[in-house]
Design a protein around this motif. Structure first.
Motif, short mmCIF file in Angstrom:
data_model
loop_
_atom_site.label_atom_id
_atom_site.label_comp_id
_atom_site.label_asym_id
_atom_site.label_seq_id
_atom_site.Cartn_x
_atom_site.Cartn_y
_atom_site.Cartn_z
N LYS A 3 0.21 -1.45 -0.25
CA LYS A 3 0.31 -0.24 -0.14
C LYS A 3 1.24 0.83 0.00
O LYS A 3 0.63 2.16 -0.66
CB LYS A 3 -0.54 -0.43 1.60
CG LYS A 3 -1.64 0.81 1.16
CD LYS A 3 -2.90 1.34 2.88
CE LYS A 3 -3.78 1.44 2.91
NZ LYS A 3 -4.35 1.47 4.38
N LEU A 4 1.81 1.42 1.41
CA LEU A 4 2.89 1.98 1.14
C LEU A 4 3.53 2.97 -0.36
O LEU A 4 3.90 4.20 -0.78
CB LEU A 4 3.80 2.37 2.11
CG LEU A 4 4.32 1.15 2.49
CD1 LEU A 4 5.48 0.92 2.46
CD2 LEU A 4 4.13 1.03 3.99
N SER A 7 1.77 4.45 -2.84
CA SER A 7 1.81 6.27 -2.27
C SER A 7 2.66 6.88 -2.68
O SER A 7 2.60 8.06 -3.21
CB SER A 7 1.09 6.52 -0.77
OG SER A 7 0.86 5.53 -0.10
N ARG A 8 4.06 6.40 -2.38
CA ARG A 8 5.49 6.82 -2.81
C ARG A 8 5.24 7.23 -4.17
O ARG A 8 5.74 8.26 -4.40
CB ARG A 8 6.17 6.42 -1.92
CG ARG A 8 6.36 5.79 -0.43
CD ARG A 8 7.52 6.76 -0.17
NE ARG A 8 8.36 7.19 -0.61
CZ ARG A 8 9.20 8.49 -0.16
NH1 ARG A 8 9.11 8.76 0.74
NH2 ARG A 8 10.57 7.75 -0.07
N LEU A 17 3.68 16.89 -4.32
CA LEU A 17 2.56 16.89 -3.30
C LEU A 17 0.91 17.49 -3.23
O LEU A 17 0.56 16.95 -3.36
CB LEU A 17 2.78 17.38 -1.85
CG LEU A 17 2.40 17.67 -0.93
CD1 LEU A 17 2.10 16.03 -0.43
CD2 LEU A 17 2.80 18.43 0.11
N LEU A 18 1.11 18.63 -4.29
CA LEU A 18 0.11 19.52 -4.46
C LEU A 18 -0.50 19.04 -5.54
O LEU A 18 -2.24 19.19 -5.67
CB LEU A 18 0.71 21.07 -4.53
CG LEU A 18 0.96 21.69 -2.78
CD1 LEU A 18 1.57 22.89 -2.88
CD2 LEU A 18 -0.16 21.81 -2.68
N LEU A 21 -2.59 16.20 -5.18
CA LEU A 21 -3.44 16.73 -3.97
C LEU A 21 -4.83 17.66 -4.51
O LEU A 21 -6.32 17.21 -4.47
CB LEU A 21 -3.46 17.49 -2.43
CG LEU A 21 -2.00 16.77 -1.60
CD1 LEU A 21 -1.69 17.11 -0.25
CD2 LEU A 21 -3.55 15.35 -0.95
N ASP A 119 9.71 23.09 2.98
CA ASP A 119 8.69 22.82 3.52
C ASP A 119 8.25 22.20 2.16
O ASP A 119 8.13 23.18 0.90
CB ASP A 119 7.77 23.90 3.39
CG ASP A 119 6.14 22.96 4.15
OD1 ASP A 119 5.83 22.38 3.61
OD2 ASP A 119 5.21 23.89 4.66
N PRO A 120 7.78 20.72 1.39
CA PRO A 120 7.70 20.86 0.25
C PRO A 120 6.89 20.48 -0.08
O PRO A 120 5.64 20.78 -1.50
CB PRO A 120 7.19 18.96 0.49
CG PRO A 120 8.81 18.38 1.51
CD PRO A 120 8.57 19.95 2.04
N SER A 121 5.56 20.97 0.88
CA SER A 121 4.16 21.26 0.10
C SER A 121 3.70 23.09 -0.10
O SER A 121 2.61 23.22 0.38
CB SER A 121 3.35 21.49 1.48
OG SER A 121 3.31 22.46 2.65
N LEU A 158 7.25 14.07 -1.52
CA LEU A 158 7.02 14.06 -0.44
C LEU A 158 7.59 14.53 0.10
O LEU A 158 7.27 15.61 1.06
CB LEU A 158 5.59 13.20 -0.14
CG LEU A 158 4.36 12.56 -0.79
CD1 LEU A 158 3.94 10.94 -0.38
CD2 LEU A 158 3.77 13.32 -0.60
N ASP A 159 8.72 14.62 0.26
CA ASP A 159 10.04 14.86 1.11
C ASP A 159 10.35 15.29 0.83
O ASP A 159 10.92 15.12 -0.77
CB ASP A 159 10.33 13.67 2.17
CG ASP A 159 10.67 12.80 2.28
OD1 ASP A 159 11.23 12.53 0.69
OD2 ASP A 159 10.53 11.35 2.36
N VAL A 160 11.72 15.94 1.52
CA VAL A 160 12.98 16.94 0.82
C VAL A 160 14.40 15.77 0.51
O VAL A 160 14.85 15.93 -0.41
CB VAL A 160 14.11 17.64 2.10
CG1 VAL A 160 14.92 18.70 1.42
CG2 VAL A 160 12.56 18.41 2.97
N ASP A 161 14.07 14.84 0.78
CA ASP A 161 14.78 13.42 0.24
C ASP A 161 14.66 13.18 -1.55
O ASP A 161 15.48 13.21 -1.92
CB ASP A 161 15.52 12.29 0.64
CG ASP A 161 15.77 12.33 2.05
OD1 ASP A 161 16.68 12.65 2.47
OD2 ASP A 161 14.76 12.02 3.27
#
Lengths: 530, 461
Positions: A3-4, A7-8, A17-18, A21, A119-121, A158-161
């Motif tokens: 599942k994860l 999503s990744r 990310l945005l 969403l 901030d990735p968002s 989704l994240d900085v990495d």
């Protein structure tokens, strides 16, 4: 696939990310298709000749072939981009946006890393994507003496990495005084930092020598000077403390110096400090609006420069009142310097768009090829990524922006953006743009539908919106080059919210009168306080 | 306590970061606690360690006493929400309590009430495990909330502020809250160790369950106000440095204790308290909210330092981090999300209202609880917080679980409390109905097998 992982993959595969969403539908894209061919478009490779109608083949995130005729592997998926224009993804050479605050309240702080504050968002990343930017150099702003480590990211993830392209690019320095400092103090602190570093390394070497002697149960039988010499080899990377570790990387050649010289008079000192500390061949100068006045020094140094987005420098003669106007990039170009153009973060002006700035350069007599390099290949080279991006060539990363027309034509739109071969942006699916160009009253449509009378019209109007927005409508005003791009629709409070949930909450209640305010702060602010 | 007084307390809690010392003292409403302030503060670490030792001894003594003291009770009720892993519910049930523990739970038809038990018959009522609040400031003196000495203050502990029988504790017991993690405020990135405490007891030793109960970390969203303002870049650097030093200290000792080295590490009174954090015997409770901040918490604490992490608040758009949390959980990291007190997030860019708990839940985060941040939200409104979560789309049963078993697991007290199971401590409340229904009231509260609140005798709410 668990599942994860899905999503990744979604974060990677869709558009960050945005976008994920906002345009939820795009979320489950998974890994990028292994092979994609963009066919039929006009290709501006930046390096080499333009191709009027050609094919660009992407395999596993890299460009593998480009030309008028390219043999397509049987398993490549074809995307027809006839009538459109392919450009290398734009590169933003210097931006603090995406961080929570531009600067820390610290003068010499080389131990910092923008990693901790990206901030990735942030809407900034989404807007960058919308403007065709595929790589951004995140670096703290100019209010510092020595700042932290910088990083190149792509505007998806989704994240900085996941966003990171190159983790440790350089260190920020400034020869323009930090707030509250004057030039003497600023320069004194810069000098002291490097002098102290030298002293620190000597002492560390001595200490290491003594430690090793002690471990081997030998006496320290040499003088300090000799011990320092002998101990130099014994210093291990883990011996450096936080204050010095990154400075050692800087002087040791593993980090570049990004030096801000915000006024012409700061250019000389910037070059000097770089020269004195062996950084001259690894420094990039970030310039202010009047930088052209230091063109002789810049020319002598021969280092690449990042220009201020205020392209025209205007100065009125105090006695005669005469207005002198200089188009800065032209002066820099004529001096034979490599330069990059920056999007203006203060947004509502046309300078916000790098393509507009490049177009201005062309009007002022800079060759078109050079203007395009200033927003693609030059910043890539400055960031040490010249071999990986900045042009459309076989072997480079598939960072591609597809325009509806010539990129320097201000009526062109960014249609598609590929990052590492991933379709990261598709204007047809850009929900915000669609909403932005909805005609007034579109929100009430459902009610109209119920009445039945406008059943036919309403959906039809809806469909035309996303794609062909008011290109025609935006033309009439000659002086307003920017059609209202998505950017402006951000509610002004948005960025504040990120930093100060409390303040935002307070204002959101419209509760600004003193009497109620305290009570309100107690109640709503408390949520985050205790 | 009147409504006004309650507000006064709330302002007090808020005030610590904002008001001057003088003003705090002037406005302090409780003479007893104000008097206490005149005593010299126990700052010395030895004093603190000594206190802990005494507390431990007292704890041992009193629990022995309690065993003798505690009455034998038989509750005959209409429903028992067991809140165990099989989600069992027992209707028309009997709960036998003796020796401070739950002796038997079962249907009235199956369980005989032995003689010698005091029968408490409330056939229309529900028994629900006592609520556990992971983020709470009421068990201590509210004038000792934030010591903003440095940006990270690892030497401090809320054990030094526990205040038996303060007015907020009385609210807690009457509102069904039986265990609370007393933590310092979020004025700095690391404001000290928290204390797991019962909401009943005549002395500090009676109340305290575990110290340190957690280390309080505030990732961002308040500590910015420290000094002339700090940003996330500096704050995260600083927090990470402190934790890494503490971790290195712990690892050096582990190496020594295992006999891998003969070099005995130097004792450090400040970092010694962290050993349990890295041995995973207590968690970090983290004040965190907003996407990037929650992301940093997960990345720095759970993923990289492998600390047991409790995400307190987790508001605004923090729920968007859920996929990364689930991924980290699958890799064996422990992350609990304890949401509140903001029940919803108004997303202006999307023009939508998101129920925070609902969004966390829908994103697949199974370890979701609720906190009040009392007295910011009055302690007795903990179930109301969960109810609001459900109003915005969460599931009522999960809401109750998020007040009982989940926070008990998060605080690592789930072996003792959090469910109504034989062998656990008798710590529960008798409600007139569904505790999430704002019309229900808590009638009886049992802690350590003793009735510590009885609405019939002294109704509070």
């Amino acid at each position: 696939m668990t599942k994860l992982e899905i999503s990744r993959g979604a974060g990677r595969g869709a558009a960050g990310l945005l976008m994920l969403l906002v345009a939820c539908a795009a979320a489950r894209a998974g890994e990028p298709p292994a092979k994609v061919a963009l066919t039929g478009g006009r290709i501006i490779p930046v390096v080499g000749e333009e191709i009027a109608k050609g094919t660009l083949l992407i395999e596993h995130g890299k460009i593998t072939a480009i030309g008028e005729k390219v043999e397509l592997p049987h398993d490549a998926m074809e995307v027809d981009v006839s009538g459109k224009v392919l450009m290398p993804g734009l590169i933003n050479a210097h931006d603090w946006q995406g961080l929570d605050v531009p600067n820390e309240n610290a003068d010499v702080a080389p131990y910092l890393d923008v990693y901790d504050a990206i901030d990735p968002s942030r809407l900034f990343f989404e807007n960058s994507l919308r403007d065709g930017v595929t790589a951004i150099h995140i670096i703290q702003a100019n209010n510092c003496v020595i700042g932290g480590v910088t990083r190149v990211v792509r505007p998806i993830g989704l994240d900085v990495d996941e966003m990171t392209i190159k983790p440790r690019v350089g260190i920020k320095m400034s020869t323009t005084p930090k707030g509250g400092f004057d030039r003497m103090l600023q320069m004194a602190m810069l000098r002291e930092t490097f002098l102290e570093l030298g002293d620190y390394l000597e002492r560390l070497a001595e200490q290491r020598y003594e430690e090793e002697q002690k471990k081997a149960k030998k006496d320290v039988d040499v003088g300090p000077a000799e011990a320092r010499k002998l101990g130099k080899e014994l210093v291990r990377p883990e011996d450096y403390d936080d204050m010095h570790a990154n400075l050692v990387e800087l002087t040791g050649g593993r980090l570049d110096a990004w030096i801000y010289a915000g006024a012409a008079m700061d250019v000389g000192p910037a070059i000097k400090i770089a020269k004195d500390n062996g950084l001259l061949d690894r420094c990039v100068l970030v310039l202010g609006p009047d930088s052209f006045k230091a063109v002789a020094e810049l020319k002598a140094a021969g280092r690449p420069v990042v220009l201020d987005s205020t392209l025209d420098f205007r100065e009125r003669d105090a006695l005669t009142g005469e207005l002198a106007e200089t188009f800065v990039p032209k002066v820099i170009h004529d001096a034979g310097l490599t330069f990059a153009l920056l999007p203006n973060p203060d947004a509502s002006l046309a300078e916000r768009y790098q393509t507009y700035q490049a177009a201005r350069c062309v009007r002022e007599g800079i060759p078109r090829a050079k203007a395009l390099e200033a927003i693609t290949l030059n910043p890539a080279k400055m960031l040490g990524l010249g071999d990986a991006m900045g042009s459309l060539e076989a072997g480079k990363t598939a960072n591609i922006t597809v325009y509806s027309g010539d990129p320097l034509d201000f009526n062109s739109w960014v249609e598609l953006v590929y990052i590492d071969g991933i379709l990261a942006y598709d204007r047809a699916k850009d929900v915000r743009i669609r909403r932005l160009f909805q005609p007034p009253g579109a929100d009430e449509k459902p009610d109209e539908k119920k009445e039945g009378a406008k059943d036919e019209k309403a959906p039809a109007a809806d469909e035309t919106k996303p794609g062909d927005k008011p290109k025609e409508e935006s033309k009439p005003e000659v002086d307003a080059p920017a059609p209202p791009k998505p950017e402006e629709k951000t509610p002004p409070g948005e960025d504040e919210k990120k930093d100060k949930p409390k303040e935002q909450d307070r204002t959101s209640r419209g509760d600004r009168d003193g009497g109620n305010r305290k009570k309100d702060a107690t109640r709503s602010g408390g949520g985050s306080d205790a | 306590m009147s409504r006004q007084q309650a507000t006064g307390h709330r302002q007090q809690a808020m005030g610590n970061g904002q008001l001057s010392r003088a003003r705090q003292e002037a406005s302090f409403p409780c003479p007893q606690a104000a008097g206490k302030r005149e005593e010299p503060r126990r700052r010395g670490t030895f004093a603190r360690r000594f206190t802990i030792a005494i507390a431990a001894v007292l704890c041992a003594c009193t629990s022995a006493l309690q065993a003798d003291d505690s009455p034998k009770l038989a509750f005959i009720v209409g429903k028992v929400l067991v809140m165990d892993k099989t989600d069992s519910v027992i209707n028309n049930a009997v709960v036998l309590v003796s020796g401070g523990m739950i002796e038997k739970v079962g249907k009235q038809s199956a369980v005989q009430v032995p003689s010698g038990y005091r029968r408490i018959e409330m056939p229309a009522c529900w028994i629900v495990p006592g609520f556990v609040d992971c983020h709470d400031h009421v068990v201590g003196s509210l004038s000792d909330l934030n010591d903003m000495v440095y940006l990270t203050n690892p030497g401090l502990s809320t054990l030094d502020t526990v205040e038996p029988h303060n007015s907020n504790i009385n609210r807690a017991v009457a509102g069904g809250v039986t265990t609370a993690l007393l933590i310092p405020g979020s004025g700095t990135n690391m404001s000290g160790f928290g204390t797991v405490s019962k909401t009943a007891g005549d002395s500090v030793a009676d109340m305290v369950v575990r110290s340190p109960g957690s280390i309080k970390i505030a990732q961002a969203g308040n500590p910015e106000r420290y000094w002339w303002g700090v940003g996330r870049m500096f704050m995260n650097f600083n927090t990470r440095q402190t934790l890494e030093k503490a971790k290195a200290y712990h690892e050096a000792w582990v190496k020594f204790e295992k006999g891998e080295t003969k070099e005995k590490p130097a004792f450090d009174p400040i970092f010694d308290g962290f050993r349990g954090l890295f041995a995973r015997t207590f968690p970090a409770s983290v004040h965190t909210q907003i996407y990037q901040v929650v992301l940093t918490t997960v990345d720095m604490l759970a993923r990289k330092l492998d600390i047991r992490t409790v995400l307190d608040h987790s508001e605004f758009d923090g729920w968007k981090v859920a996929p990364l949390i689930i991924e980290a959980m699958a890799k064996g990291h422990s992350i609990y999300t304890i949401q509140g007190p903001r029940a919803y997030h108004l997303d202006r860019t999307q023009r939508k209202i998101h129920g925070n708990a609902a969004r966390w839940w829908q994103a697949g985060n199974p370890l979701l609880g609720i906190n009040t941040d009392a007295p910011v939200v009055p302690q007795e409104q903990l179930p109301f917080q969960a109810a609001m979560g459900c109003y915005y789309g969460w599931i009522p049963y999960e809401g109750i679980k998020g007040l009982t078993r989940i926070p008990a697991e998060a605080l690592m007290v789930d072996k003792e409390v959090g469910t109504i199971e034989v062998g656990k401590q008798a710590e529960f409340c008798v409600w007139t109905g569904d505790p999430l229904d704002p019309r229900s009231s808590c009638e009886v509260t049992v802690i350590h097998g003793k009735i510590v609140y009885d609405a019939k005798l002294n109704r509070r709410f």
